[in-house]
Design a protein around this motif. Structure first.
Motif, short mmCIF file in Angstrom:
data_model
loop_
_atom_site.label_atom_id
_atom_site.label_comp_id
_atom_site.label_asym_id
_atom_site.label_seq_id
_atom_site.Cartn_x
_atom_site.Cartn_y
_atom_site.Cartn_z
N ALA A 200 0.83 -1.10 -0.13
CA ALA A 200 -0.03 0.08 -0.06
C ALA A 200 0.85 1.35 -0.10
O ALA A 200 0.43 2.09 -0.72
N LEU A 201 1.84 1.26 0.74
CA LEU A 201 2.81 2.37 0.71
C LEU A 201 3.48 2.46 -0.68
O LEU A 201 3.41 3.70 -1.25
N ALA A 202 4.10 1.64 -1.28
CA ALA A 202 4.57 1.50 -2.47
C ALA A 202 3.55 2.22 -3.76
O ALA A 202 3.84 2.86 -4.38
N ALA A 203 2.32 1.53 -3.62
CA ALA A 203 1.41 1.87 -4.43
C ALA A 203 1.17 3.65 -4.24
O ALA A 203 0.92 4.30 -5.29
N SER A 204 0.86 4.02 -2.91
CA SER A 204 0.66 5.34 -2.60
C SER A 204 1.67 6.42 -3.16
O SER A 204 1.58 7.30 -3.85
N ALA A 205 3.11 5.74 -3.01
CA ALA A 205 4.19 6.73 -3.54
C ALA A 205 4.01 6.84 -5.22
O ALA A 205 4.37 7.65 -5.58
N GLY A 206 3.56 5.56 -5.61
CA GLY A 206 3.64 5.68 -7.10
C GLY A 206 2.64 6.57 -7.72
O GLY A 206 2.75 7.35 -8.56
N CYS A 207 1.44 6.51 -6.90
CA CYS A 207 0.15 7.63 -7.30
C CYS A 207 0.69 8.91 -6.90
O CYS A 207 0.44 9.88 -7.84
N ILE A 208 1.40 9.46 -5.98
CA ILE A 208 1.87 10.45 -5.70
C ILE A 208 2.98 10.89 -6.71
O ILE A 208 2.78 12.26 -7.27
N ALA A 209 3.93 10.11 -7.29
CA ALA A 209 4.68 10.56 -8.24
C ALA A 209 4.02 10.68 -9.69
O ALA A 209 4.20 11.65 -10.29
#
Length: 151
Positions: free
Chosen positions: A29-38
């Motif tokens: 979830a953290l990696a997906a959130s970081a991807g969405c932020i990017a």
């Protein structure tokens, strides 16, 4: 003889076990959130932006099944479902299935037992392959209404 652990210690152990079992889903979830932020920061809908064009489109001039996925995610982040479907309708369906799988995986870890999901069905790999292949072919047919599937 072994002594029974106090109730507070048992609860603390259960909480730690739950936290350990949710470490992997939390990381995803953290990696997906970081991807969405990017993706939100990079704004892939801006021509000439920092996100490069799809390599298959650039090198071969064809739309791959994933073409438009970054813009689809950007549209979903912005709450534009219609735009997301216009960029990559199959990607929206795939995202729904991925979220379903993620939920089943997390629920299985919380319950301490396997939770079956769509990808565990016998026909799932063949069906996914067939749909992706059909989407790839349909997006590259040079006549209407298929031309409108290109991005």
């Amino acid at each position: 003889m072994g002594e029974a652990r106090p109730a507070s210690r048992r609860r603390r152990g259960a909480v730690l076990d739950t936290a350990r079992s949710l470490a992997a889903p939390a990381g995803v979830a953290l990696a997906a959130s970081a991807g969405c932020i990017a993706i939100n920061w990079a704004d892939p809908t801006t021509p000439g932006g920092i996100i490069p064009e799809c390599p298959s489109k650039l090198l071969f001039g064809v739309n791959c099944p994933g073409c438009g996925s970054t813009r689809m995610v950007y549209s979903l982040i912005r709450g534009d479902l219609g735009g997301a479907i216009a960029y990559n309708a199959l990607g929206v369906a795939a995202l729904i299935l991925v979220l379903w799988s993620y939920g089943a995986w997390t629920a299985g870890l919380l319950r301490g037992r396997f939770v079956r999901s769509w990808q565990h069905l016998r026909w799932a790999p063949l069906l996914v392959l067939s749909v992706v292949l059909a989407w790839f072919i349909a997006r590259n047919i040079p006549v209407e209404p298929f031309v409108s599937l290109r991005v």
